[in-house]
Design a protein around this motif. Sequence first.
Motif, PDB file in Angstrom:
ATOM      1  N   VAL A 150      36.606  36.707  32.899  1.00  0.00           N
ATOM      2  CA  VAL A 150      36.917  35.791  34.008  1.00  0.00           C
ATOM      3  C   VAL A 150      36.612  36.412  35.370  1.00  0.00           C
ATOM      4  O   VAL A 150      36.981  35.856  36.402  1.00  0.00           O
ATOM      5  CB  VAL A 150      38.399  35.336  33.957  1.00  0.00           C
ATOM      6  N   GLU A 151      35.903  37.542  35.375  1.00  0.00           N
ATOM      7  CA  GLU A 151      35.611  38.220  36.646  1.00  0.00           C
ATOM      8  C   GLU A 151      34.838  37.315  37.602  1.00  0.00           C
ATOM      9  O   GLU A 151      35.013  37.387  38.828  1.00  0.00           O
ATOM     10  CB  GLU A 151      34.831  39.505  36.392  1.00  0.00           C
ATOM     11  N   HIS A 152      33.984  36.449  37.058  1.00  0.00           N
ATOM     12  CA  HIS A 152      33.152  35.590  37.899  1.00  0.00           C
ATOM     13  C   HIS A 152      33.973  34.574  38.705  1.00  0.00           C
ATOM     14  O   HIS A 152      33.462  33.995  39.672  1.00  0.00           O
ATOM     15  CB  HIS A 152      32.123  34.839  37.043  1.00  0.00           C
ATOM     16  N   LYS A 153      35.231  34.381  38.331  1.00  0.00           N
ATOM     17  CA  LYS A 153      36.080  33.431  39.057  1.00  0.00           C
ATOM     18  C   LYS A 153      36.791  34.077  40.255  1.00  0.00           C
ATOM     19  O   LYS A 153      37.422  33.365  41.039  1.00  0.00           O
ATOM     20  CB  LYS A 153      37.150  32.856  38.118  1.00  0.00           C
ATOM     21  N   ILE A 154      36.713  35.403  40.368  1.00  0.00           N
ATOM     22  CA  ILE A 154      37.522  36.136  41.353  1.00  0.00           C
ATOM     23  C   ILE A 154      36.645  36.757  42.426  1.00  0.00           C
ATOM     24  O   ILE A 154      35.722  37.520  42.123  1.00  0.00           O
ATOM     25  CB  ILE A 154      38.350  37.241  40.658  1.00  0.00           C
ATOM     26  N   ASN A 155      36.945  36.432  43.673  1.00  0.00           N
ATOM     27  CA  ASN A 155      36.313  37.085  44.819  1.00  0.00           C
ATOM     28  C   ASN A 155      37.368  37.974  45.474  1.00  0.00           C
ATOM     29  O   ASN A 155      38.192  37.499  46.253  1.00  0.00           O
ATOM     30  CB  ASN A 155      35.788  36.047  45.813  1.00  0.00           C
ATOM     31  N   PHE A 156      37.358  39.266  45.104  1.00  0.00           N
ATOM     32  CA  PHE A 156      38.341  40.192  45.660  1.00  0.00           C
ATOM     33  C   PHE A 156      37.868  40.683  47.016  1.00  0.00           C
ATOM     34  O   PHE A 156      36.738  41.157  47.165  1.00  0.00           O
ATOM     35  CB  PHE A 156      38.573  41.390  44.738  1.00  0.00           C
ATOM     36  N   ILE A 157      38.744  40.583  48.028  1.00  0.00           N
ATOM     37  CA  ILE A 157      38.428  41.031  49.385  1.00  0.00           C
ATOM     38  C   ILE A 157      39.428  42.098  49.789  1.00  0.00           C
ATOM     39  O   ILE A 157      40.638  41.831  49.866  1.00  0.00           O
ATOM     40  CB  ILE A 157      38.469  39.862  50.388  1.00  0.00           C
ATOM     41  N   GLN A 158      38.939  43.302  50.040  1.00  0.00           N
ATOM     42  CA  GLN A 158      39.800  44.395  50.490  1.00  0.00           C
ATOM     43  C   GLN A 158      39.925  44.301  52.008  1.00  0.00           C
ATOM     44  O   GLN A 158      39.015  44.677  52.744  1.00  0.00           O
ATOM     45  CB  GLN A 158      39.215  45.754  50.096  1.00  0.00           C
ATOM     46  N   SER A 159      41.053  43.777  52.464  1.00  0.00           N
ATOM     47  CA  SER A 159      41.200  43.525  53.897  1.00  0.00           C
ATOM     48  C   SER A 159      42.626  43.127  54.222  1.00  0.00           C
ATOM     49  O   SER A 159      43.421  42.820  53.336  1.00  0.00           O
ATOM     50  CB  SER A 159      40.241  42.401  54.333  1.00  0.00           C
ATOM     51  N   ASN A 160      42.911  43.122  55.500  1.00  0.00           N
ATOM     52  CA  ASN A 160      44.139  42.522  56.005  1.00  0.00           C
ATOM     53  C   ASN A 160      44.062  41.021  55.781  1.00  0.00           C
ATOM     54  O   ASN A 160      43.067  40.377  56.140  1.00  0.00           O
ATOM     55  CB  ASN A 160      44.279  42.843  57.499  1.00  0.00           C
ATOM     56  N   ALA A 161      45.098  40.459  55.193  1.00  0.00           N
ATOM     57  CA  ALA A 161      45.051  39.049  54.795  1.00  0.00           C
ATOM     58  C   ALA A 161      44.927  38.099  55.983  1.00  0.00           C
ATOM     59  O   ALA A 161      44.206  37.102  55.909  1.00  0.00           O
ATOM     60  CB  ALA A 161      46.290  38.700  53.978  1.00  0.00           C
TER      61      ALA A 161
END
Length: 240
Positions: free
Chosen positions: A119-130
């Motif tokens: 299911v990795e293709h469903k997730i856009n992980f963003i390393q940042s202040n929300a």
Amino acid sequence: MAVSSLNHMSHIVHAPILEYILEKNAYPKEHEQLKELREITAEKYGKMSIMNVPVDEAQFLSMLLKIMNVKKTIEIGVFTGYSVLATALALPDDGQITAIDLDKEAYETGLPFIKKARVEHKINFIQSNALSVLDDLINAGEEASFDFVFVDAEKEENMKYHEKVMKLVKVGGIIAYDNTLWYGSVAYKQGDERYKDVPKFAWPSKDYMIQFNDFIVSDHRVEPSLLSIGDGLTLCRRLY
């Protein structure tokens, strides 16, 4: 029985009742990769593994997402990704999660299990202040385009998160806030005998959570419901 699961809400629900819920209902239906992720998180992070949502709460949210036919979500606060994985498993194949956290290392603990579940293709992980990511989404024309938002990050920032995600979630969509009972402390008066059970790290945020809970009740833009699951889960349906 995982000790971390009991500690997560045993101050709210009596431990034998929680044990029954987990052993007789939640654990038997837990997805294999979720179980593996939960166990490796407990092994690696110890008591801090309570930062992931408990199994029964994740299963409730999964069912809610399916009932709502959710396809596009935001998750603020990811940790090792238990709730992100549960969400990804619940979404259709073309579903999308914008997952935001400053701690990429913790997320990478769960990434192998996310990949294993395909299911990795469903997730856009963003390393940042929300807050900055939410502003970017608003500026990019994403207002009212999300079906569901899950907030499980710095409790002191909940009011700021709320104003931004209210612009991003569609009318009729749901914003879910985790830990709104805050180890039961929101109901305790100063000097209450039960107050000793509240972890010391939680004390500074108690007043913020009380203020936030009061604010949500008075916010006429949403229909709220505070559920005594996990450490408290508040659902807010956007009305307009």
